[in-house]
Design an enzyme around this catalytic site. Structure first.
Site, PDB file in Angstrom:
ATOM      1  N   ASP A   2     -37.199-112.217  19.810  1.00 16.85           N
ATOM      2  CA  ASP A   2     -38.307-111.912  20.600  1.00 16.85           C
ATOM      3  C   ASP A   2     -39.267-113.273  20.664  1.00 16.85           C
ATOM      4  OD1 ASP A   2     -40.324-110.299  21.355  1.00 16.85           O
ATOM      5  OD2 ASP A   2     -40.784-109.278  19.275  1.00 16.85           O
ATOM      6  N   ARG A  15     -43.401-116.262  32.303  1.00 16.97           N
ATOM      7  CA  ARG A  15     -42.498-115.582  31.404  1.00 16.97           C
ATOM      8  C   ARG A  15     -41.067-115.615  31.811  1.00 16.97           C
ATOM      9  NH1 ARG A  15     -44.576-111.751  28.282  1.00 16.97           N
ATOM     10  NH2 ARG A  15     -42.595-110.452  28.539  1.00 16.97           N
ATOM     11  N   ASN A  50     -36.915-101.636  27.438  1.00 22.66           N
ATOM     12  CA  ASN A  50     -37.320-102.667  28.113  1.00 22.66           C
ATOM     13  C   ASN A  50     -37.559-102.445  29.632  1.00 22.66           C
ATOM     14  OD1 ASN A  50     -35.859-105.156  26.115  1.00 22.66           O
ATOM     15  ND2 ASN A  50     -37.858-104.558  25.738  1.00 22.66           N
ATOM     16  N   TRP A  51     -36.781-101.080  29.886  1.00 27.96           N
ATOM     17  CA  TRP A  51     -37.028-100.824  31.536  1.00 27.96           C
ATOM     18  C   TRP A  51     -38.415-100.535  32.019  1.00 27.96           C
ATOM     19  CZ3 TRP A  51     -32.636-101.801  33.838  1.00 27.96           C
ATOM     20  CH2 TRP A  51     -31.416-101.543  33.324  1.00 27.96           C
ATOM     21  N   ARG A  53     -40.840-102.659  31.575  1.00 25.57           N
ATOM     22  CA  ARG A  53     -41.488-103.916  32.029  1.00 25.57           C
ATOM     23  C   ARG A  53     -41.514-103.827  33.462  1.00 25.57           C
ATOM     24  NH1 ARG A  53     -40.012-108.434  27.634  1.00 25.57           N
ATOM     25  NH2 ARG A  53     -40.643-107.323  25.987  1.00 25.57           N
ATOM     26  N   SER A 178     -37.820-101.887  15.295  1.00 25.76           N
ATOM     27  CA  SER A 178     -37.572-101.806  16.824  1.00 25.76           C
ATOM     28  C   SER A 178     -36.293-101.009  17.206  1.00 25.76           C
ATOM     29  CB  SER A 178     -37.774-102.847  17.755  1.00 25.76           C
ATOM     30  OG  SER A 178     -39.233-103.444  17.574  1.00 25.76           O
TER      31      SER A 178
END
Ligand code: FPP
Length: 229
Positions: A2, A15, A50-51, A53, A178
């Site tokens: 992370d 990013r 995470n999809w 994002r 998580s």
């Protein structure tokens, strides 16, 4: 792993540059962990969540994954590292899966450290998939419900036949698990650090291992010191 995004922001970078730096750090730490004699290093690279994002970031992460699978082959072979993946790979784009499969196949006979990437991974999803596989075995008459115990259940997880993790490290100051290896981490020691993943160096890994070495693991029992007293 992370903190790529926050690392990039602090450096006034994009990013995706944080993710690139993160991928470079996987290379450094894989070599280091393998030299230390660590048996299995599992890295949470992409979660089921995470999809959500932005599409551009997800697309770039999938491209990075493909490049990673291609570029690291030589190093894995040199260091006798076996690459594996856990998670639901059915949603990983074919262009990345193809290269991952090649690297997995190429390194499958290596006998050194297992480097395991968690991709499209979620622990609850893993347990539901395991339960479906068990139900199918029972329905086909190959498994009796009374034969299902903790060891048998674990055989249907993505980490089948692997020992439970000893140490779970989370970078970037977040104090959550998580949805990661929930079953497997029942007795793992946890180590949290403020360092962002790209700045989690060999020295930082050593600090985590040294902290782990000072822990007393009781696995629900009582202290060995108390037993002797
Ligand atoms: C979480 O940090 C990190 C990810 C979702 C991706 C991790 C990816 C890499 C380390 C590089 C690519 C991986 C491979 C295997 C090629 P974050 O981006 O959410 O950071 P933030 O919380 O600071 O925004």
């Amino acid at each position: 792993m992370d903190g790529n995004g926050r690392w990039a922001k602090a450096q006034r970078k994009l990013r995706i540059q944080g993710h690139r730096e993160g991928a470079k750090n996987i290379r450094t730490l894989t070599t280091f962990a393998s030299d230390l004699g660590i048996e299995i290093l599992t890295l949470y690279a992409f979660s089921k969540e995470n999809w959500s994002r932005p599409k551009a970031e997800v697309d770039l992460l999938m491209k990075l994954l493909k490049l990673y699978a291609i570029r690291e082959r030589g190093l894995f072979m040199k260091n006798n590292v076996q690459m594996k993946v856990i998670g639901d790979l059915s949603q990983i784009p074919a262009f990345a899966r193809k290269e991952l499969d090649r690297t997995i196949e190429l390194t499958s006979k290596n006998t050194g450290m297992i480097l395991q990437l968690a991709l499209n991974y979620g622990s609850r999803d893993e347990m539901v998939r395991a339960t479906k596989k068990i139900a199918a075995e029972v329905a086909a008459g190959r498994l009796k419900p009374e034969e299902i115990d903790e060891n048998r259940f674990a055989d249907f997880l993505d980490t089948a036949h692997q020992p439970d993790p000893d140490l779970l490290i989370r970078t970037s100051g977040e104090l959550r698990i998580s949805n990661y290896l929930l079953w497997q981490c029942a007795y793992a020691e946890f180590y949290f650090t403020e360092k962002f993943w790209p700045e989690f160096t060999e020295k930082e890994l050593m600090k985590a291992i040294e902290a782990y070495q000072k822990r007393e693991r009781r696995f629900g029992g009582i202290s060995s010191r108390k037993t002797m007293a």
